[in-house]
Design an enzyme around this catalytic site. Structure first.
Site, mmCIF file in Angstrom:
data_model
loop_
_atom_site.group_PDB
_atom_site.id
_atom_site.type_symbol
_atom_site.label_atom_id
_atom_site.label_comp_id
_atom_site.label_asym_id
_atom_site.label_seq_id
_atom_site.Cartn_x
_atom_site.Cartn_y
_atom_site.Cartn_z
ATOM 1 N N LYS A 55 -0.874 -0.746 8.318
ATOM 2 C CA LYS A 55 -1.215 -0.743 9.755
ATOM 3 C C LYS A 55 -1.532 -2.155 10.222
ATOM 4 O O LYS A 55 -1.041 -2.611 11.251
ATOM 5 C CB LYS A 55 -2.428 0.145 9.990
ATOM 6 C CG LYS A 55 -3.080 -0.033 11.366
ATOM 7 C CD LYS A 55 -4.275 0.862 11.586
ATOM 8 C CE LYS A 55 -5.551 0.342 11.028
ATOM 9 N NZ LYS A 55 -6.264 -0.645 11.855
ATOM 10 N N ASN A 56 -2.335 -2.875 9.446
ATOM 11 C CA ASN A 56 -2.819 -4.188 9.904
ATOM 12 C C ASN A 56 -1.816 -5.313 9.715
ATOM 13 O O ASN A 56 -2.096 -6.453 10.071
ATOM 14 C CB ASN A 56 -4.156 -4.521 9.230
ATOM 15 C CG ASN A 56 -5.268 -3.636 9.753
ATOM 16 O OD1 ASN A 56 -5.081 -2.929 10.749
ATOM 17 N ND2 ASN A 56 -6.388 -3.635 9.076
ATOM 18 N N CYS B 207 -16.905 -2.280 19.138
ATOM 19 C CA CYS B 207 -16.592 -0.929 18.655
ATOM 20 C C CYS B 207 -17.754 -0.508 17.759
ATOM 21 O O CYS B 207 -18.750 -1.221 17.634
ATOM 22 C CB CYS B 207 -15.270 -0.925 17.902
ATOM 23 S SG CYS B 207 -15.391 -1.719 16.313
ATOM 24 N N ARG C 86 -17.518 -7.532 17.676
ATOM 25 C CA ARG C 86 -16.095 -7.924 17.560
ATOM 26 C C ARG C 86 -15.713 -8.954 18.625
ATOM 27 O O ARG C 86 -14.802 -8.738 19.425
ATOM 28 C CB ARG C 86 -15.186 -6.696 17.656
ATOM 29 C CG ARG C 86 -15.552 -5.507 16.805
ATOM 30 C CD ARG C 86 -15.326 -5.673 15.317
ATOM 31 N NE ARG C 86 -13.965 -5.880 14.916
ATOM 32 C CZ ARG C 86 -13.090 -4.904 14.631
ATOM 33 N NH1 ARG C 86 -13.461 -3.659 14.774
ATOM 34 N NH2 ARG C 86 -11.871 -5.194 14.254
ATOM 35 N N ASP D 78 -12.888 -3.392 4.553
ATOM 36 C CA ASP D 78 -12.245 -2.109 4.876
ATOM 37 C C ASP D 78 -12.277 -1.122 3.716
ATOM 38 O O ASP D 78 -11.852 0.016 3.877
ATOM 39 C CB ASP D 78 -10.795 -2.328 5.328
ATOM 40 C CG ASP D 78 -10.737 -3.016 6.671
ATOM 41 O OD1 ASP D 78 -9.640 -3.457 7.063
ATOM 42 O OD2 ASP D 78 -11.782 -3.144 7.320
ATOM 43 N N ARG E 281 -5.898 7.112 13.250
ATOM 44 C CA ARG E 281 -5.530 5.757 13.675
ATOM 45 C C ARG E 281 -4.945 4.967 12.513
ATOM 46 O O ARG E 281 -4.137 4.070 12.720
ATOM 47 C CB ARG E 281 -6.754 5.008 14.192
ATOM 48 C CG ARG E 281 -7.423 5.650 15.383
ATOM 49 C CD ARG E 281 -8.487 4.779 15.948
ATOM 50 N NE ARG E 281 -7.953 3.455 16.270
ATOM 51 C CZ ARG E 281 -8.594 2.580 17.034
ATOM 52 N NH1 ARG E 281 -9.775 2.879 17.518
ATOM 53 N NH2 ARG E 281 -8.082 1.417 17.308
HETATM 54 C C1 EPZ Z 1 -9.098 -7.339 11.176
HETATM 55 O O1 EPZ Z 1 -9.951 -7.204 12.290
HETATM 56 C C2 EPZ Z 1 -8.679 -5.932 10.804
HETATM 57 N N1 EPZ Z 1 -7.940 -5.348 11.920
HETATM 58 C C3 EPZ Z 1 -9.923 -5.090 10.491
HETATM 59 O O2 EPZ Z 1 -9.472 -3.809 10.068
HETATM 60 C C4 EPZ Z 1 -10.657 -5.753 9.336
HETATM 61 O O3 EPZ Z 1 -11.843 -5.020 9.067
HETATM 62 C C5 EPZ Z 1 -11.012 -7.193 9.700
HETATM 63 O O4 EPZ Z 1 -9.808 -7.913 10.070
HETATM 64 C C6 EPZ Z 1 -11.673 -7.945 8.559
HETATM 65 O O5 EPZ Z 1 -10.834 -7.937 7.447
HETATM 66 C C7 EPZ Z 1 -6.641 -5.719 12.104
HETATM 67 O O6 EPZ Z 1 -6.095 -6.538 11.383
HETATM 68 C C8 EPZ Z 1 -5.920 -5.070 13.244
HETATM 69 P P1 EPZ Z 1 -11.968 -10.573 12.120
HETATM 70 P P2 EPZ Z 1 -10.365 -8.522 13.129
HETATM 71 O O7 EPZ Z 1 -11.596 -11.297 13.346
HETATM 72 O O8 EPZ Z 1 -9.305 -9.531 13.063
HETATM 73 C C9 EPZ Z 1 -16.048 -12.401 13.649
HETATM 74 C C10 EPZ Z 1 -9.479 -1.486 9.962
HETATM 75 O O9 EPZ Z 1 -10.326 -0.722 9.496
HETATM 76 N N2 EPZ Z 1 -15.272 -12.994 14.738
HETATM 77 O O10 EPZ Z 1 -11.404 -11.022 10.814
HETATM 78 O O11 EPZ Z 1 -10.852 -8.058 14.459
HETATM 79 C C11 EPZ Z 1 -16.132 -10.880 13.745
HETATM 80 O O12 EPZ Z 1 -17.196 -10.493 14.585
HETATM 81 C C12 EPZ Z 1 -9.887 -2.651 10.819
HETATM 82 O O13 EPZ Z 1 -8.243 -1.404 9.735
HETATM 83 C C13 EPZ Z 1 -15.887 -13.850 15.642
HETATM 84 O O14 EPZ Z 1 -17.084 -14.091 15.549
HETATM 85 O O15 EPZ Z 1 -11.611 -9.038 12.305
HETATM 86 C C14 EPZ Z 1 -16.372 -10.493 12.315
HETATM 87 O O16 EPZ Z 1 -17.754 -10.620 12.035
HETATM 88 C C15 EPZ Z 1 -11.371 -2.602 11.127
HETATM 89 N N3 EPZ Z 1 -15.152 -14.400 16.631
HETATM 90 C C16 EPZ Z 1 -15.609 -11.553 11.513
HETATM 91 O O17 EPZ Z 1 -15.377 -12.628 12.418
HETATM 92 C C17 EPZ Z 1 -13.811 -14.151 16.783
HETATM 93 O O18 EPZ Z 1 -13.183 -14.693 17.703
HETATM 94 C C18 EPZ Z 1 -14.269 -11.089 10.972
HETATM 95 O O19 EPZ Z 1 -13.562 -10.493 12.042
HETATM 96 C C19 EPZ Z 1 -13.198 -13.282 15.845
HETATM 97 C C20 EPZ Z 1 -13.942 -12.723 14.835
#
Ligand code: EPZ
Length: 423
Positions: A22-23, A120, A125, A308, A401
């Site tokens: 998915k990701n 969420c 996020r 995850d 999802r």
């Molecule tokens: C991706 O989300 C995945 N989703 C998530 O999978 C996964 O849990 C996550 O990466 C971490 O591996 C997809 O790829 C569609 P991040 P993403 O940006 O990119 C902070 C699932 O279950 N952050 O890597 O949204 C954020 O708050 C989903 O399949 C900022 O502060 O996650 C978090 O603490 C859930 N500022 C950390 O970074 C930003 O601009 C990592 O988030 C972006 C992120």
């Protein structure tokens, strides 16, 4: 809304085919915006989030042929006639990953309007690092009526360091930089396999990218890109979830079409916990070797232990026969909601901040529980499989999802799960 009714206590045995990731599919689908024409994506899982991304692309003006998605996992996306640059609130609010339209819309059209994705269940996020990356490439960013507006002003390459490792942030900025003149360097970039899958397809489209899969990614901007064909990588989190399903039921499974190389930190932890796992030509074999032991888990960006998989491991470790487990969630600030439901099934979990201490119990008892997010729902299904008597998991739209045909795949290897409408 649907619920799953699970008769627990049954040992799983047999073979499960792993679906496309998915990701990886979500950013790959967004990347079709970059190159006008007909893209073909293979091994696409038929999931709610994939259908939402199809809707978003159609809203922008792309033509999406999903007629072979269910039967053959094939999506054809023709992005030639995209005329809108606006990803509407109604769609973005249902799926945060819609933010992945921002980079490619900006890159191809010089402007993009994407509704601010809300938080969420698992955390706020934010997307500040996505926006900072675009600004460093010369975009003028403003926020108007809940929409992020990005306009190309003086597009230029740059050296961009991410304060925090962000998967979709790295993907968004990579897509924007691919069509930005000059050599851009991304530092502290996400190293997830899904980032590599995206980069591989972008290179096939004509992008000049080096270092994907490491913390330093170099991109040399090109004038334009052309559409291609790409087979999506297997879903490492789905595979990890079924590794736990075998372990928690004391069963034995063979997982086909999965890439064990993407699961090394998960496999290492499962080995430490007393689970047998063997890579072979046929696939990944997993069985419960002996006593389940408590292990410590600390989620970190790839190649560390994936956040995850944290909820699924908590379900397993709730039944450890010796030792306690300290689970530390370093990625998201509110990703223990499944623990509250596991406690209702008899799990012994003490939480403090981003740490949870899990002491194994002899058994979990079936109960009515509620899913709160995608991986939490998976962990409740796993706990239900191992429980005595019946567990009802409500709000399984969360599950739909990210897991293709979960109850079908599990019932085919000995589970007894029925989907029903919630009263
Ligand atoms: C991706 O989300 C995945 N989703 C998530 O999978 C996964 O849990 C996550 O990466 C971490 O591996 C997809 O790829 C569609 P991040 P993403 O940006 O990119 C902070 C699932 O279950 N952050 O890597 O949204 C954020 O708050 C989903 O399949 C900022 O502060 O996650 C978090 O603490 C859930 N500022 C950390 O970074 C930003 O601009 C990592 O988030 C972006 C992120």
């Amino acid at each position: 809304m649907d619920k799953l009714i699970i008769q627990g206590g049954r040992r799983l045995e047999g073979t499960i085919e792993i679906s496309g990731a998915k990701n990886a599919a979500l950013p790959l689908m967004a990347s079709t915006i970059l190159a006008p024409g007909k893209h073909v994506l293979e091994n696409v899982a038929n999931l709610k989030d994939i259908l939402t991304m199809c809707e978003l692309l159609e809203k922008l003006g792309a033509r999406v042929d999903r007629s072979r998605l269910e039967s053959d996992g094939i999506l054809e996306i023709d992005s030639a006639d995209i005329q809108s640059r606006r990803a509407p609130y109604e769609l973005v609010k249902t799926m945060r990953a819609s933010i992945l339209a921002l980079g490619p819309l900006y890159a191809r059209f010089g402007c993009a309007e994407v509704s601010f994705p809300g938080g969420c269940a698992i955390g706020a996020r934010p997307v500040d690092l996505h926006l900072k990356g675009l600004e460093m490439l010369g975009a003028k960013i403003s926020v108007e009526h809940g929409y992020i507006v990005a306009e190309k002003q003086d597009a230029h390459a740059n050296e961009i360091t991410f304060d925090t490792v962000t998967v979709t942030g790295t993907e968004n900025v990579m897509m924007a930089a691919a069509l930005t003149p000059g050599k851009t360097v991304l530092l502290n970039a996400a190293q997830e396999p899904e980032v590599v899958d995206l980069a591989e397809y972008m290179i096939e489209m004509g992008a000049k990218i080096k270092g994907a899969g490491t913390e330093r990614i170099e991109l040399a901007g090109v004038e334009s890109l052309k559409p291609g064909v790409h087979r999506i990588m297997p879903d490492r989190i789905e595979a990890g979830t079924y590794l736990v399903a075998a372990a928690i039921t004391g069963g034995e499974l063979l997982l086909k079409n999965c890439n064990a190389g993407h699961l090394e930190s998960v496999i290492a932890k499962l080995h430490e916990a007393g689970v047998g796992i063997e890579k072979s030509e046929a696939g990944l074999r997993v069985w419960r070797k002996g006593k389940l032991r408590g292990v410590d888990i600390r989620t970190t960006p790839y190649p560390g232990f994936p956040t995850d998989m944290q909820a699924q491991m908590m379900a397993l470790l709730s039944l450890a026969e010796s030792g306690v487990s300290m689970i530390t969630e370093t990625i998201f600030e509110n990703r223990f909601q499944h623990a509250l439901e596991l406690q209702r099934m008899g799990a012994n979990i003490k939480m403090e901040g981003n740490r949870a201490l899990v002491t194994g119990v002899k058994k979990l008892s079936g109960a009515k529980v509620m899913a709160t997010d995608l991986r939490a729902s998976a962990s409740l299904v796993l706990a239900g499989l191992a429980s005595q008597n019946t567990t009802e998991v409500s709000r399984v739209y969360h599950l739909d999802r990210g897991y293709e045909k979960m109850e079908e795949k599990l019932n085919a290897v000995g589970a007894k799960i029925q989907r029903a409408k919630e009263a």
